[in-house]
Structures are given as C-alpha cells and as structure tokens.
Design a protein around this motif. Structure first.
Motif, PDB file in Angstrom:
ATOM      1  N   ILE A 141      34.584 -13.217 -15.608  1.00  0.00           N
ATOM      2  CA  ILE A 141      33.278 -12.715 -16.033  1.00  0.00           C
ATOM      3  C   ILE A 141      33.268 -12.624 -17.554  1.00  0.00           C
ATOM      4  O   ILE A 141      34.124 -11.953 -18.146  1.00  0.00           O
ATOM      5  N   ASN A 142      32.292 -13.291 -18.189  1.00  0.00           N
ATOM      6  CA  ASN A 142      32.246 -13.226 -19.647  1.00  0.00           C
ATOM      7  C   ASN A 142      31.330 -12.100 -20.119  1.00  0.00           C
ATOM      8  O   ASN A 142      30.751 -11.360 -19.312  1.00  0.00           O
ATOM      9  N   SER A 143      31.194 -11.959 -21.416  1.00  0.00           N
ATOM     10  CA  SER A 143      30.470 -10.824 -21.986  1.00  0.00           C
ATOM     11  C   SER A 143      28.987 -10.844 -21.666  1.00  0.00           C
ATOM     12  O   SER A 143      28.308  -9.820 -21.761  1.00  0.00           O
ATOM     13  N   GLU A 144      28.441 -11.999 -21.261  1.00  0.00           N
ATOM     14  CA  GLU A 144      27.026 -12.112 -20.924  1.00  0.00           C
ATOM     15  C   GLU A 144      26.763 -11.946 -19.432  1.00  0.00           C
ATOM     16  O   GLU A 144      25.630 -12.057 -18.994  1.00  0.00           O
ATOM     17  N   TYR A 146      27.943 -13.953 -17.100  1.00  0.00           N
ATOM     18  CA  TYR A 146      28.113 -15.221 -16.396  1.00  0.00           C
ATOM     19  C   TYR A 146      29.521 -15.258 -15.789  1.00  0.00           C
ATOM     20  O   TYR A 146      30.447 -14.637 -16.315  1.00  0.00           O
ATOM     21  N   ILE A 147      29.673 -15.993 -14.710  1.00  0.00           N
ATOM     22  CA  ILE A 147      30.971 -16.050 -14.048  1.00  0.00           C
ATOM     23  C   ILE A 147      31.484 -17.483 -13.946  1.00  0.00           C
ATOM     24  O   ILE A 147      30.718 -18.448 -14.025  1.00  0.00           O
ATOM     25  N   ALA A 148      32.787 -17.602 -13.768  1.00  0.00           N
ATOM     26  CA  ALA A 148      33.444 -18.871 -13.473  1.00  0.00           C
ATOM     27  C   ALA A 148      34.416 -18.625 -12.323  1.00  0.00           C
ATOM     28  O   ALA A 148      35.050 -17.575 -12.249  1.00  0.00           O
ATOM     29  N   ILE A 149      34.517 -19.568 -11.424  1.00  0.00           N
ATOM     30  CA  ILE A 149      35.359 -19.426 -10.240  1.00  0.00           C
ATOM     31  C   ILE A 149      36.801 -19.799 -10.580  1.00  0.00           C
ATOM     32  O   ILE A 149      37.057 -20.789 -11.273  1.00  0.00           O
ATOM     33  N   VAL A 150      37.733 -18.994 -10.085  1.00  0.00           N
ATOM     34  CA  VAL A 150      39.164 -19.224 -10.315  1.00  0.00           C
ATOM     35  C   VAL A 150      39.876 -19.226  -8.967  1.00  0.00           C
ATOM     36  O   VAL A 150      39.649 -18.345  -8.140  1.00  0.00           O
ATOM     37  N   THR A 160      49.615 -26.808 -11.390  1.00  0.00           N
ATOM     38  CA  THR A 160      48.780 -27.992 -11.191  1.00  0.00           C
ATOM     39  C   THR A 160      47.426 -27.644 -10.596  1.00  0.00           C
ATOM     40  O   THR A 160      46.798 -28.466  -9.960  1.00  0.00           O
ATOM     41  N   ILE A 161      46.962 -26.418 -10.780  1.00  0.00           N
ATOM     42  CA  ILE A 161      45.604 -26.076 -10.363  1.00  0.00           C
ATOM     43  C   ILE A 161      44.632 -26.881 -11.224  1.00  0.00           C
ATOM     44  O   ILE A 161      44.787 -26.937 -12.445  1.00  0.00           O
ATOM     45  N   PRO A 162      43.631 -27.530 -10.629  1.00  0.00           N
ATOM     46  CA  PRO A 162      42.666 -28.301 -11.437  1.00  0.00           C
ATOM     47  C   PRO A 162      42.013 -27.421 -12.504  1.00  0.00           C
ATOM     48  O   PRO A 162      41.759 -26.239 -12.285  1.00  0.00           O
ATOM     49  N   TYR A 163      41.730 -28.016 -13.638  1.00  0.00           N
ATOM     50  CA  TYR A 163      41.238 -27.259 -14.783  1.00  0.00           C
ATOM     51  C   TYR A 163      39.956 -26.488 -14.481  1.00  0.00           C
ATOM     52  O   TYR A 163      39.742 -25.397 -15.015  1.00  0.00           O
ATOM     53  N   HIS A 164      39.084 -27.025 -13.639  1.00  0.00           N
ATOM     54  CA  HIS A 164      37.786 -26.375 -13.425  1.00  0.00           C
ATOM     55  C   HIS A 164      37.890 -25.096 -12.612  1.00  0.00           C
ATOM     56  O   HIS A 164      36.913 -24.347 -12.529  1.00  0.00           O
ATOM     57  N   VAL A 165      39.069 -24.808 -12.014  1.00  0.00           N
ATOM     58  CA  VAL A 165      39.255 -23.542 -11.301  1.00  0.00           C
ATOM     59  C   VAL A 165      40.528 -22.834 -11.756  1.00  0.00           C
ATOM     60  O   VAL A 165      41.055 -21.981 -11.056  1.00  0.00           O
ATOM     61  N   GLN A 166      41.032 -23.190 -12.930  1.00  0.00           N
ATOM     62  CA  GLN A 166      42.234 -22.572 -13.479  1.00  0.00           C
ATOM     63  C   GLN A 166      41.821 -21.441 -14.418  1.00  0.00           C
ATOM     64  O   GLN A 166      40.903 -21.601 -15.224  1.00  0.00           O
ATOM     65  N   GLU A 167      42.489 -20.290 -14.330  1.00  0.00           N
ATOM     66  CA  GLU A 167      41.995 -19.084 -14.992  1.00  0.00           C
ATOM     67  C   GLU A 167      41.930 -19.191 -16.504  1.00  0.00           C
ATOM     68  O   GLU A 167      41.054 -18.599 -17.135  1.00  0.00           O
ATOM     69  N   GLU A 168      42.812 -19.930 -17.128  1.00  0.00           N
ATOM     70  CA  GLU A 168      42.801 -20.025 -18.580  1.00  0.00           C
ATOM     71  C   GLU A 168      41.856 -21.110 -19.088  1.00  0.00           C
ATOM     72  O   GLU A 168      41.278 -20.980 -20.175  1.00  0.00           O
ATOM     73  N   SER A 169      41.693 -22.182 -18.327  1.00  0.00           N
ATOM     74  CA  SER A 169      40.996 -23.354 -18.867  1.00  0.00           C
ATOM     75  C   SER A 169      39.554 -23.508 -18.398  1.00  0.00           C
ATOM     76  O   SER A 169      38.774 -24.206 -19.039  1.00  0.00           O
ATOM     77  N   THR A 170      39.173 -22.885 -17.272  1.00  0.00           N
ATOM     78  CA  THR A 170      37.830 -23.130 -16.757  1.00  0.00           C
ATOM     79  C   THR A 170      36.754 -22.673 -17.731  1.00  0.00           C
ATOM     80  O   THR A 170      36.848 -21.613 -18.344  1.00  0.00           O
ATOM     81  N   LEU A 171      35.724 -23.513 -17.878  1.00  0.00           N
ATOM     82  CA  LEU A 171      34.547 -23.192 -18.684  1.00  0.00           C
ATOM     83  C   LEU A 171      33.271 -23.394 -17.875  1.00  0.00           C
ATOM     84  O   LEU A 171      32.187 -23.552 -18.434  1.00  0.00           O
ATOM     85  N   ASN A 172      33.404 -23.392 -16.547  1.00  0.00           N
ATOM     86  CA  ASN A 172      32.259 -23.633 -15.666  1.00  0.00           C
ATOM     87  C   ASN A 172      31.496 -22.339 -15.422  1.00  0.00           C
ATOM     88  O   ASN A 172      31.475 -21.794 -14.309  1.00  0.00           O
ATOM     89  N   TRP A 173      30.859 -21.822 -16.456  1.00  0.00           N
ATOM     90  CA  TRP A 173      30.131 -20.565 -16.351  1.00  0.00           C
ATOM     91  C   TRP A 173      28.763 -20.792 -15.706  1.00  0.00           C
ATOM     92  O   TRP A 173      28.094 -21.787 -15.982  1.00  0.00           O
ATOM     93  N   PHE A 174      28.353 -19.862 -14.847  1.00  0.00           N
ATOM     94  CA  PHE A 174      27.009 -19.927 -14.296  1.00  0.00           C
ATOM     95  C   PHE A 174      26.483 -18.516 -14.049  1.00  0.00           C
ATOM     96  O   PHE A 174      27.241 -17.555 -13.944  1.00  0.00           O
ATOM     97  N   LEU A 207      39.080 -10.983 -15.493  1.00  0.00           N
ATOM     98  CA  LEU A 207      39.459 -11.698 -14.279  1.00  0.00           C
ATOM     99  C   LEU A 207      39.593 -10.688 -13.155  1.00  0.00           C
ATOM    100  O   LEU A 207      40.409  -9.766 -13.231  1.00  0.00           O
ATOM    101  N   CYS A 208      38.786 -10.850 -12.095  1.00  0.00           N
ATOM    102  CA  CYS A 208      38.744  -9.877 -11.002  1.00  0.00           C
ATOM    103  C   CYS A 208      38.949 -10.564  -9.660  1.00  0.00           C
ATOM    104  O   CYS A 208      38.686 -11.756  -9.495  1.00  0.00           O
TER     105      CYS A 208
END
Length: 330
Positions: A141-144, A146-150, A160-174, A207-208
């Motif tokens: 959860i970011n400051s606005e 918005y969330i990203a799935i991890v 080897t978790i794909p980047y779009h669901v990896q806790e450090e690298s994901t930027l798929n905010w919605f 991260l929750c």
C-alpha cells in the motif's frame, strides 16, 4: 466460410478424453483452429487457499501463487519421500499445454510434491506446475492508498518470484475502495505501517497480509430490479453455474440457483439499456488487511549486528563487510 468469433449458445457433450480435462485451449473445426478465450472480469486477484505453482525447474523458473479452483497450471507427479521422484517429477497431461485445477492434478497424480525438475518437459515450455505448498497473497500500500499485489512463496535456491508480484520490485499500483475513504495503513503518522502490524518497505509503502471473505449480496429475490442487479453486483460469471436452475423473477431478471437456494453461488442474468446481456455472481468479495502477529518481519544486515566473543580480523572484505573469527575459548 468460418466466423472469426464463435459463441456457443449451449453446452456441447464431451467425447473421449475431452471428458477428463478441466478446460480446452484450442479446438480444430475442419481446417480452422479456434482459441478458447475467457470472459473478462470473472476471476479475482485475491482468493482463499492459494497454492504455490512453479516452472519445470525450481532453481531458475518462476514461482508464484494460483487459485486452486481454477485451471491455471499442470500436474507434476511425485512422492515427497522418494528423492528420485522429487528430483525428476513426471507429467501425464492429455494434450500439450493442458492446464487443470489443483484437485484434478492431485487426483491424476495421486501425490504432488515440492519437485526440483520435471523430467519430460522441453526447455522452451514455460508453463507452471502445481505443488502442495500453501502460498500467501500480500498487498503493498503506497502513500496515496493505491495497492500492488505481492505473492509470498517459500523460495527454493534463489528468488525467482516474477517481478510484477515481487515485494521489492512490483510497480503495478491500482486503485481500490477502502471502507473508510482515505484511511488505510500508512495514511497518517498515527496510522502507519507499525500501527497495523505491517512491514515498512524502503519506498515508504506498507506490506500487509490479507484474507478474503465472501457473502451473498441478495438473499431475497421477490422484488429485484435490473438497476439493482447492475448497480450492486460487480463480479462477472461465464454463464449459469453448471447444474443450476434458472427462474425468471420478472423485471427483466433471471436468477440461476443451486439447490433452490439464493446464496453466493447464484448468478443473475440481466440486460442493460444497450441490450448487452450480463451474467453476474451474487457475491461480495471483501479483502481484509491484516498484520503479522508478534514481531513484524525485518531484514538485518550482518554488519550492524553486535558481536560477542569474536575478534574482528578485517573491515575490508570484497563486499565491504567484516571478517570475524570466533573466540572459542571465551
């Protein structure tokens, strides 16, 4: 002549091995091949009882979570107590690229395990295989707000978790809708990550953990209008549930019930003012934000640790850290 898009109006009776698969991907009609395309907005990103899936080689292939009720991966048959099978699991799919639910994979194999490799998979095949390992779906959860799935998996060998669901690298905010608008972990200094037992990330997000609850939207169908159906049901369905019975309740609404009960398994059929037909599930799916019980997970650097009964030999290692030697006589 063949149509580019074909919509089957009725179920077709299966024959042969068709009756033993959960889904079809490509069918041949005459000399033309048709690809089965899922309807959009009928699968949820958050679900219960997630299972870990992984590529044919768990040392360098991706690992992530999957919904066990959906045909999202293939089988990998092996018994955990037989190391030879763990090192080289087997498959028995009925067509190339077959996908199945977790229960079908377990039934077909008899036993699933945390395999190291799949023995008869060609290197270019990138599909996933089911494992018996549970998997957790977290949320960033970011400051606005918005969330990203991890996806939180128990990683083997390397991350080897794909980047779009990896806790450090994901930027798929919605965007999501919070129970109280503007109130979420990290929304204020007092409602920060720690106050919700969530993990504070380096980018300032929280991260929750999550859990999912489902409940029926309608329990009484005596006076439901098309407007109510279209404004209160948001989860689509591919069509009437198998084995259900449809009842026209008037007002342009048809409800499909299982066991003559209106519950979260029911599906409503209604048309909008443009004549488009919608099949909508009678379910409200709520994602609950949860923290960790006890100590929040943290990563500590070895260089920051307090040392006891050791002698620091050097501070100029290749990684910039310290080389220490244990004083076994102390």
């Amino acid at each position: 002549d063949y149509e580019l898009d074909v919509l089957l109006e009725n179920d077709m009776t299966c024959t042969g091995i068709e009756c033993n698969v959960d889904t079809l991907r490509v069918v041949k009609v005459g000399n033309v091949y048709y690809e089965f395309v899922e309807k959009p907005c009928i699968q949820l990103a958050f679900y219960r009882d997630a299972k870990r899936i992984q590529g044919r080689d768990n040392r360098n292939q991706g690992q992530m979570c999957a919904n066990p009720d959906l045909p999202h991966a293939r089988e990998a048959c092996c018994r955990g107590e037989r190391y030879r099978e763990v090192r080289s699991a087997s498959t028995s799919y009925l067509y190339d690229g077959e996908r199945m639910t977790f229960s079908t994979a377990a039934e077909r194999c008899g036993s699933l395990c945390m395999f190291e490799n799949v023995n008869n998979e060609n290197w270019w095949k990138k599909g996933y295989h089911w494992t018996p390992k549970d998997c957790s779906i977290l949320v960033k959860i970011n400051s606005e707000g918005y969330i990203a799935i991890v996806h939180d998996t128990d990683i083997a060998y390397i991350n080897t978790i794909p980047y779009h669901v990896q806790e450090e690298s994901t930027l798929n905010w919605f965007r999501v809708f919070w129970d109280v608008d503007g109130v979420y972990p990290g929304s204020s200094d007092s409602n920060n990550c720690a106050a919700n037992n969530c993990k504070a990330m380096n980018d300032g997000s929280c991260l929750c953990k999550t859990s999912v609850t489902e409940s029926p939207v309608f329990s009484d169908t005596s006076a439901i209008s098309v407007t109510e159906v279209l404004s209160q049901l948001f989860i689509g369905a591919s069509g009437p549930p198998p084995g259900s019975v449809g009842t026209d309740i008037g007002n342009g609404v048809i409800v499909y019930k299982l066991d003559s009960i209106v519950d979260e398994r029911s599906v409503f059929e209604a048309s909008d003012d443009k004549g488009r037909v919608f099949f909508l599930k009678n379910v409200r799916s709520t994602v609950n934000i949860e923290g960790w019980e006890g100590k929040i997970p943290e990563i500590y650097e070895a260089e920051d640790a307090t040392t006891y009964n050791v002698t620091v030999k050097s501070s100029s290692s290749a990684t910039g850290g310290k080389y220490i030697d244990y004083d076994l006589e102390s």
